[in-house]
Every structure is written in structure tokens, then in C-alpha cells.
Design a protein around this motif. Sequence first.
Motif, short mmCIF file in Angstrom:
data_model
loop_
_atom_site.label_atom_id
_atom_site.label_comp_id
_atom_site.label_asym_id
_atom_site.label_seq_id
_atom_site.Cartn_x
_atom_site.Cartn_y
_atom_site.Cartn_z
N THR A 306 0.85 -1.20 0.00
CA THR A 306 0.00 0.00 0.00
C THR A 306 0.88 1.24 0.00
OG1 THR A 306 -0.17 0.20 2.41
CG2 THR A 306 -1.75 -1.23 1.33
N THR A 307 0.42 2.27 -0.68
CA THR A 307 1.19 3.51 -0.80
C THR A 307 0.78 4.49 0.29
OG1 THR A 307 -0.40 4.63 -2.25
CG2 THR A 307 1.25 3.18 -3.29
N GLY A 308 1.50 5.61 0.31
CA GLY A 308 1.19 6.69 1.24
C GLY A 308 0.04 7.53 0.75
N VAL A 309 0.24 8.84 0.62
CA VAL A 309 -0.83 9.78 0.35
C VAL A 309 -0.65 10.40 -1.03
CG1 VAL A 309 -1.74 12.05 1.00
CG2 VAL A 309 -1.27 10.33 2.76
N GLU A 310 -1.74 10.46 -1.78
CA GLU A 310 -1.81 11.24 -3.02
C GLU A 310 -2.90 12.28 -2.83
OE1 GLU A 310 -1.70 9.82 -7.47
OE2 GLU A 310 -3.79 9.88 -6.81
N LEU A 311 -2.51 13.56 -2.89
CA LEU A 311 -3.47 14.65 -2.73
C LEU A 311 -4.02 15.03 -4.09
CD1 LEU A 311 -1.44 16.82 -0.19
CD2 LEU A 311 -3.45 15.42 0.30
N GLY A 312 -5.33 14.98 -4.20
CA GLY A 312 -6.01 15.31 -5.44
C GLY A 312 -7.50 15.20 -5.25
N PHE A 313 -8.23 15.28 -6.33
CA PHE A 313 -9.68 15.16 -6.26
C PHE A 313 -10.09 13.69 -6.24
CE2 PHE A 313 -9.46 19.35 -8.68
CZ PHE A 313 -9.55 20.10 -7.52
N ARG A 314 -11.15 13.40 -5.54
CA ARG A 314 -11.61 12.02 -5.35
C ARG A 314 -11.80 11.28 -6.67
NH1 ARG A 314 -17.43 12.12 -3.30
NH2 ARG A 314 -17.77 12.40 -5.55
N ASP A 315 -12.38 11.93 -7.65
CA ASP A 315 -12.80 11.22 -8.85
C ASP A 315 -11.85 11.36 -10.03
OD1 ASP A 315 -15.11 10.40 -7.51
OD2 ASP A 315 -16.18 12.23 -8.04
N THR A 316 -10.68 11.96 -9.82
CA THR A 316 -9.68 12.03 -10.88
C THR A 316 -9.17 10.62 -11.20
OG1 THR A 316 -9.01 14.21 -10.12
CG2 THR A 316 -7.46 13.04 -11.54
#
Length: 410
Positions: A306-316
Motif C-alpha cells: 500500500t502507498t502513502g498519500v496522493e493529494l487530489g480530487f476524489r474522482d480524478t
Amino acid sequence: MKVDAIVLGAGIVGVSVALQLKRRGLSVALVDRKAPGNETSLGNAGLIQREGVYPYAFPRQFASLVHYAGNRATDVRYHPAAMPKLLPFLSKYWHHSRADRHAAIARAYSTLIEHCVTEHRTLVEEAGAQSLVRSDGWMKIFHSARAMEATIADARRWEAEYGVPHEVLDSVALRAAEPALSHALVGAVRYPSSDSTSDPNGLVTAYARLFERLGGHILIGDANTLEPSWRVATQEGPVEAHSAVVALGPWSNDIAQGLGYELPLAVKRGYHMHYAARDGARLNHPVLDVENGYLITPMARGIRLTTGVELGFRDTQKTPVQLEAVEPLARDVFPLGERIDPEPWLGSRPCTPDMLPIIGPGTKHRDLWFAFGHAHHGLTLGPITGRLIAEMMTGTPTVVDPRPFRADRF
């Protein structure tokens, strides 16, 4: 159909709410567009984190901010196009992450965390799901002594403040506990009071089956059709109820906004992939590589990365660059074989800027309740959240003070 309560969302939180209400004698309909446990609850790391009294804070050191601004870190990535809209949330997150504020948040958060393992174990016993849960803790592993010492300092503080035990393993002890891990690692910190599951979806499904055995109804339906007070459309026809609970994880704000609530909810996206283990290698614990920001854990399907965090929009659409970056690092630590999944899984963690979930009544409607915003600890806090909501809804004394988690704190 007429019931006492509609619960919208069949992830770990929604299933736990529905089950706890049903255990208290209410008639309950659990409504989702998919079968239980098939969205965010499907893809997490499977940890039930008794040690997780301090929720994950926003980095405040200048060097860390410069590091992450380059957008090449293995533990955090961001979508540049999303940043203008996310900046208000991130600025509040940064504000609440100051050390003194973070400590105050931990004091409230710990009241939930302290019940996470015991509440899960109660449901595991009732659901007959013992084969899905491990009770031997999990580990953080280290490539450098400096990083390990920083984590040991935190672990000692957590134990002093909240009684959460930890064990320090040097390289020899780590090799004995996890022979297949790289011998270049300098050691590990183990949290023995935490549990984990080999199949998060299977665990949620087991709880959902218990809910049905107690007489609960699981229905496929569209939460967006919710109308005060309270009615929702399902494949089996409309369902009416005295009360409604919104427990839709990263989709909760869609419903809340439609009802006139302005709640600062954002998402942290994350990916996973399953692998075979080479040459009969075995992984005994979930293992977090602290310095590189990924976790590997033994699952029923294989070794889950499992990866860490990707900040972006939910549905991208998916952008699994983090997975591609950490996979070779994970292969250096453990003998991962071929990929098992046809493509990476993507999920979204629902987050608030003060790192506390939203648990309690809506302020604009009678008999509307919220249970979402658990960020990295949805699986950890599902059953205790369900218990707290059920106690509030039935007017019985609550296991913890619910005031820090109220919706109107914003």
C-alpha cells in the motif's frame, strides 16, 4: 419498507453503525450502491491501530515542506491542478498540526482509539471471524539509526501519555521475527497491542452477515435520493425511516452538501497491489517502511503493498506513480514476486482538517446523523464509531464524550 433507521454506506463504518443499532433492538436498513466492504474498506492496510493516538499531522518543518513541494517524495504526491482548490483545506490542516494543537487533538482522538481493539474483538467473536484477525501487532522498520531513534522517542511518549506499549527490535531480533526481510535493516519498532486483518473486505462482510442474521436488511440503493425525513430509493423500492445516518466515507459530503451542510472534507488517495512471495518467503507482520512511506502486509490474496498519500480530487483518474516508485524499494526489503492484480487499486480516505472524524447529529435536521471523516483510521475506528452513534441515537450513556467530534465544530 419502513424501519427505525436508514444507514447510508456499507463500508466498515456504516456496517458497524447498522450492526450496533440492530444489537440495540432497532429495525435497520443498510443501503449502498455495492455489496458491503467493496469501496474504501476493500483496499486498506488491514491495521487496527491501538497505538494510533496521534492522527497523521501535516508536516510543519521548512525542510519537509521543501522536500514535498518537489512532488517526488515516495510517501506523499500531489496533483498540481488540484492545489488551488485544496489550499484552504491544507492551510487549516497545517494550522491544526502545530505541536500543541496536535497534542490537544490527540487527547480527544485517544478516547476513541483506546476502544478500537476491544470493540473489534467483540464483533469478531459474534461474527465468527476469528480466522481473519491477527493479534500479534505490527512493525515499523528502519534503514537508518537516526530515523529509528525518532520513532522510538515518539513511541516512548505515546506509552507515557496513553499507556500504549511498544517493543524495540535490533537487527538480530528483527531477523528472528521476520527472516525474509532485508538483513540491511537496522531494526524495528513493534506495536504489540494492535491487531490486523488478512482480509479487510472479508471482515466487513462477516460483520454484515452478522447484521443480517440479527434481522437487518442490506439493500442496493442510491444515497443521492435521500429525502428528509427520511426516505431513500433502493432496488427493492423506497425505504422510509425515522432516522438516517450518513456513513459514506469520501462520498459523505455529496449528501451533506445537498442538505445544506458546509463541512471541510477532503480526501487522501492511496493505491495497493498484491504480489506473490518468491522462494517460499513468508511475511509474519504488517511492516511499514517509515523512511520510504509504503507498507507491506500479508493478505489472503498475497502480499499487499500500500502507498502513502496522493493529494487530489476524489474522482480524478488513477495516477499510480507512487506505486511505481515504491515497488522497487519494497522488492529490496522483501522478496516480492509477480504482480497478482491486473491493475492497481485506488481508494480515497475521507479527511477533516482537524484530523478528527465527524460523529454526531446534523444541526439543520432532526434525526440526521453523521459518521465519516476517519482518514487513515476508518477500519480502526469503525466499531467504536458504530457504538458511539448507536448510544447517542438511543439516548443511552455514551462510552466516550462525543463533543469533540460534533459536526458544528467547524
